[in-house]
Design a protein around this motif. Structure first.
Motif, PDB file in Angstrom:
ATOM      1  N   THR A 115      35.323 -53.770  -6.043  1.00  0.00           N
ATOM      2  CA  THR A 115      36.210 -53.455  -7.155  1.00  0.00           C
ATOM      3  C   THR A 115      35.574 -53.920  -8.458  1.00  0.00           C
ATOM      4  OG1 THR A 115      38.102 -53.811  -5.704  1.00  0.00           O
ATOM      5  CG2 THR A 115      38.535 -53.767  -8.075  1.00  0.00           C
ATOM      6  N   PRO A 116      35.582 -53.097  -9.506  1.00  0.00           N
ATOM      7  CA  PRO A 116      34.976 -53.516 -10.779  1.00  0.00           C
ATOM      8  C   PRO A 116      35.577 -54.808 -11.294  1.00  0.00           C
ATOM      9  CG  PRO A 116      35.502 -51.177 -10.816  1.00  0.00           C
ATOM     10  CD  PRO A 116      36.130 -51.744  -9.576  1.00  0.00           C
ATOM     11  N   VAL A 117      34.775 -55.607 -12.007  1.00  0.00           N
ATOM     12  CA  VAL A 117      35.276 -56.807 -12.653  1.00  0.00           C
ATOM     13  C   VAL A 117      36.257 -56.384 -13.744  1.00  0.00           C
ATOM     14  CG1 VAL A 117      34.642 -58.796 -14.075  1.00  0.00           C
ATOM     15  CG2 VAL A 117      33.170 -58.094 -12.177  1.00  0.00           C
ATOM     16  N   PRO A 118      37.446 -57.011 -13.834  1.00  0.00           N
ATOM     17  CA  PRO A 118      38.406 -56.587 -14.846  1.00  0.00           C
ATOM     18  C   PRO A 118      37.923 -56.939 -16.257  1.00  0.00           C
ATOM     19  CG  PRO A 118      39.179 -58.571 -13.712  1.00  0.00           C
ATOM     20  CD  PRO A 118      37.964 -58.098 -12.984  1.00  0.00           C
ATOM     21  N   TRP A 177      38.833 -62.110 -11.745  1.00  0.00           N
ATOM     22  CA  TRP A 177      38.914 -61.164 -10.630  1.00  0.00           C
ATOM     23  C   TRP A 177      39.727 -61.763  -9.479  1.00  0.00           C
ATOM     24  CZ3 TRP A 177      37.826 -60.630  -5.498  1.00  0.00           C
ATOM     25  CH2 TRP A 177      37.786 -59.334  -4.994  1.00  0.00           C
ATOM     26  N   ARG A 178      39.488 -63.045  -9.199  1.00  0.00           N
ATOM     27  CA  ARG A 178      40.272 -63.706  -8.150  1.00  0.00           C
ATOM     28  C   ARG A 178      41.768 -63.633  -8.460  1.00  0.00           C
ATOM     29  NH1 ARG A 178      37.579 -67.559  -4.852  1.00  0.00           N
ATOM     30  NH2 ARG A 178      35.423 -67.975  -5.464  1.00  0.00           N
ATOM     31  N   GLY A 179      42.116 -63.897  -9.732  1.00  0.00           N
ATOM     32  CA  GLY A 179      43.517 -63.875 -10.118  1.00  0.00           C
ATOM     33  C   GLY A 179      44.157 -62.516  -9.975  1.00  0.00           C
ATOM     34  N   ALA A 180      43.354 -61.473 -10.179  1.00  0.00           N
ATOM     35  CA  ALA A 180      43.880 -60.111 -10.091  1.00  0.00           C
ATOM     36  C   ALA A 180      43.880 -59.573  -8.668  1.00  0.00           C
ATOM     37  CB  ALA A 180      43.062 -59.180 -10.990  1.00  0.00           C
ATOM     38  N   HIS A 181      43.131 -60.220  -7.764  1.00  0.00           N
ATOM     39  CA  HIS A 181      43.000 -59.719  -6.392  1.00  0.00           C
ATOM     40  C   HIS A 181      43.117 -60.893  -5.428  1.00  0.00           C
ATOM     41  CE1 HIS A 181      40.737 -56.978  -9.059  1.00  0.00           C
ATOM     42  NE2 HIS A 181      41.200 -56.033  -8.282  1.00  0.00           N
ATOM     43  N   GLY A 224      39.809 -68.264   4.380  1.00  0.00           N
ATOM     44  CA  GLY A 224      38.720 -67.755   5.206  1.00  0.00           C
ATOM     45  C   GLY A 224      37.928 -66.623   4.587  1.00  0.00           C
ATOM     46  N   VAL A 225      38.263 -66.230   3.336  1.00  0.00           N
ATOM     47  CA  VAL A 225      37.502 -65.173   2.685  1.00  0.00           C
ATOM     48  C   VAL A 225      36.842 -65.713   1.425  1.00  0.00           C
ATOM     49  CG1 VAL A 225      38.987 -63.330   3.564  1.00  0.00           C
ATOM     50  CG2 VAL A 225      39.485 -64.364   1.332  1.00  0.00           C
ATOM     51  N   VAL A 226      35.776 -65.050   0.996  1.00  0.00           N
ATOM     52  CA  VAL A 226      35.049 -65.448  -0.208  1.00  0.00           C
ATOM     53  C   VAL A 226      34.792 -64.211  -1.054  1.00  0.00           C
ATOM     54  CG1 VAL A 226      33.947 -67.439   0.867  1.00  0.00           C
ATOM     55  CG2 VAL A 226      32.827 -65.196   0.969  1.00  0.00           C
ATOM     56  N   VAL A 227      34.512 -64.451  -2.338  1.00  0.00           N
ATOM     57  CA  VAL A 227      34.177 -63.350  -3.236  1.00  0.00           C
ATOM     58  C   VAL A 227      32.719 -62.967  -3.026  1.00  0.00           C
ATOM     59  CG1 VAL A 227      33.986 -62.610  -5.632  1.00  0.00           C
ATOM     60  CG2 VAL A 227      35.862 -64.106  -4.931  1.00  0.00           C
ATOM     61  N   ASP A 228      32.488 -61.680  -2.873  1.00  0.00           N
ATOM     62  CA  ASP A 228      31.136 -61.180  -2.618  1.00  0.00           C
ATOM     63  C   ASP A 228      30.789 -60.096  -3.622  1.00  0.00           C
ATOM     64  OD1 ASP A 228      28.709 -60.557  -1.004  1.00  0.00           O
ATOM     65  OD2 ASP A 228      29.780 -58.697  -0.557  1.00  0.00           O
ATOM     66  N   HIS A 229      29.559 -60.119  -4.134  1.00  0.00           N
ATOM     67  CA  HIS A 229      29.038 -59.001  -4.921  1.00  0.00           C
ATOM     68  C   HIS A 229      28.640 -57.910  -3.933  1.00  0.00           C
ATOM     69  CE1 HIS A 229      28.725 -62.010  -8.133  1.00  0.00           C
ATOM     70  NE2 HIS A 229      28.603 -61.011  -8.986  1.00  0.00           N
ATOM     71  N   ALA A 230      29.369 -56.808  -3.956  1.00  0.00           N
ATOM     72  CA  ALA A 230      29.174 -55.768  -2.956  1.00  0.00           C
ATOM     73  C   ALA A 230      27.765 -55.183  -3.019  1.00  0.00           C
ATOM     74  CB  ALA A 230      30.209 -54.657  -3.139  1.00  0.00           C
ATOM     75  N   TRP A 231      27.161 -55.046  -1.848  1.00  0.00           N
ATOM     76  CA  TRP A 231      25.841 -54.439  -1.735  1.00  0.00           C
ATOM     77  C   TRP A 231      25.939 -52.960  -2.143  1.00  0.00           C
ATOM     78  CZ3 TRP A 231      23.035 -50.621   0.666  1.00  0.00           C
ATOM     79  CH2 TRP A 231      21.663 -50.820   0.738  1.00  0.00           C
ATOM     80  N   PRO A 232      24.956 -52.364  -2.837  1.00  0.00           N
ATOM     81  CA  PRO A 232      23.627 -52.914  -3.119  1.00  0.00           C
ATOM     82  C   PRO A 232      23.553 -53.717  -4.415  1.00  0.00           C
ATOM     83  CG  PRO A 232      23.688 -50.630  -3.794  1.00  0.00           C
ATOM     84  CD  PRO A 232      25.039 -50.910  -3.184  1.00  0.00           C
ATOM     85  N   ARG A 233      24.653 -53.828  -5.166  1.00  0.00           N
ATOM     86  CA  ARG A 233      24.617 -54.577  -6.424  1.00  0.00           C
ATOM     87  C   ARG A 233      24.914 -56.043  -6.162  1.00  0.00           C
ATOM     88  NH1 ARG A 233      27.898 -50.655 -10.696  1.00  0.00           N
ATOM     89  NH2 ARG A 233      26.919 -48.690 -10.084  1.00  0.00           N
TER      90      ARG A 233
END
Length: 249
Positions: free
Chosen positions: A246-249, A128-132, A137-146
């Motif tokens: 964004t959904p996991v690719p 996902w990081r590679g695609a986005h 200063g930013v980190v990958v987050d599992h978007a709430w509520p999931r």
């Protein structure tokens, strides 16, 4: 070698973090890849939730852990090797001296399981990081509520429902309030898994990877925002403009 009355420092540091820092300096200076022994290592093993005072230890080794520092391994007389960290034993020693309690087995298991489940999805997060591509200063987050914890808990409930109801599990998972989260067996990962705990069952691991890929929604958010909201609803902290994920690719 008795360690009941042993303390690594005199006086002991006043904080857990300071003690962990001093212990880490000593461990980093120990030789790699060959048998070592010391009162400090036995003290750490004695307070480790993975080992404890009842297990007999023959010797220790300090191994390089890929690009992730090092790992301490206790070798038992029967040939068993148990990897353990210095952080948790130090924390439990201070906790015990303050409260008379150490981390419960249940709490220790939950913490180990979440780490194993997070380690299992490393490749999905990397993809996902590679695609986005993000930025500093930013980190990958599992978007709430999931959130990640929510996905872990839901997956374990799905496993429990499948075990009880088979193919009809979806009909009952929302109705059967007696369902409890499934117990997922863990194994020490060894050097090929950077000494991380891993899910023992290949079938359960594959099911977890598929579940995460289907349900996770990832997004970039500022690291400071992530530290504030944690697993909570961002709106509770005034963040109303975060992306939906964004959904996991």
């Amino acid at each position: 070698m008795e360690t009941d009355d042993y303390l690594p420092f005199e006086p002991m540091p006043t904080s857990i973090k300071e003690c962990q820092k001093q212990v880490s300096v000593i461990l980093r200076g120990m030789p790699r890849g060959r048998p070592v022994d010391s009162p400090l290592l036995r003290w750490l093993a004695r307070w480790s939730p993975k080992i404890g005072p009842q297990i007999e230890i023959d010797y220790f080794t300090i191994e390089d852990n890929w690009n992730h520092g090092y790992v301490t391994i206790a070798h038992l007389p029967d040939g068993t090797a148990i990897d353990f960290t210095y952080r948790h034993p130090v924390a439990d020693f201070y906790r015990y001296n303050k409260t008379g309690l150490v981390e419960s087995r249940a709490a220790h298991y939950e913490r180990r399981l979440k780490k194993a489940m997070r380690f299992a999805i490393t490749d999905q997060i990397a993809a996902w990081r590679g695609a986005h591509g993000g930025h500093k200063g930013v980190v990958v987050d599992h978007a709430w509520p999931r959130t990640f914890d929510v996905l872990c808990d839901r997956f374990r409930l799905v496993l429990a429902a499948q075990d009880r109801y088979g193919d009809a599990w979806e009909r009952f998972i929302g109705e059967d309030v007696s369902l409890e989260a499934a117990y997922i067996w863990l194994t020490d990962g060894g050097p090929e898994n950077r000494y991380m705990n891993v899910i023992t069952s290949r079938a359960v691991l594959a099911q977890w990877l598929a579940f995460h890929a289907d349900h996770a929604r990832l997004r970039w958010i500022p690291s400071i925002t992530n530290s504030v909201i944690a697993d909570r609803d961002p709106r509770l902290h005034g963040y109303n403009d975060l992306g939906a994920g964004t959904p996991v690719p």
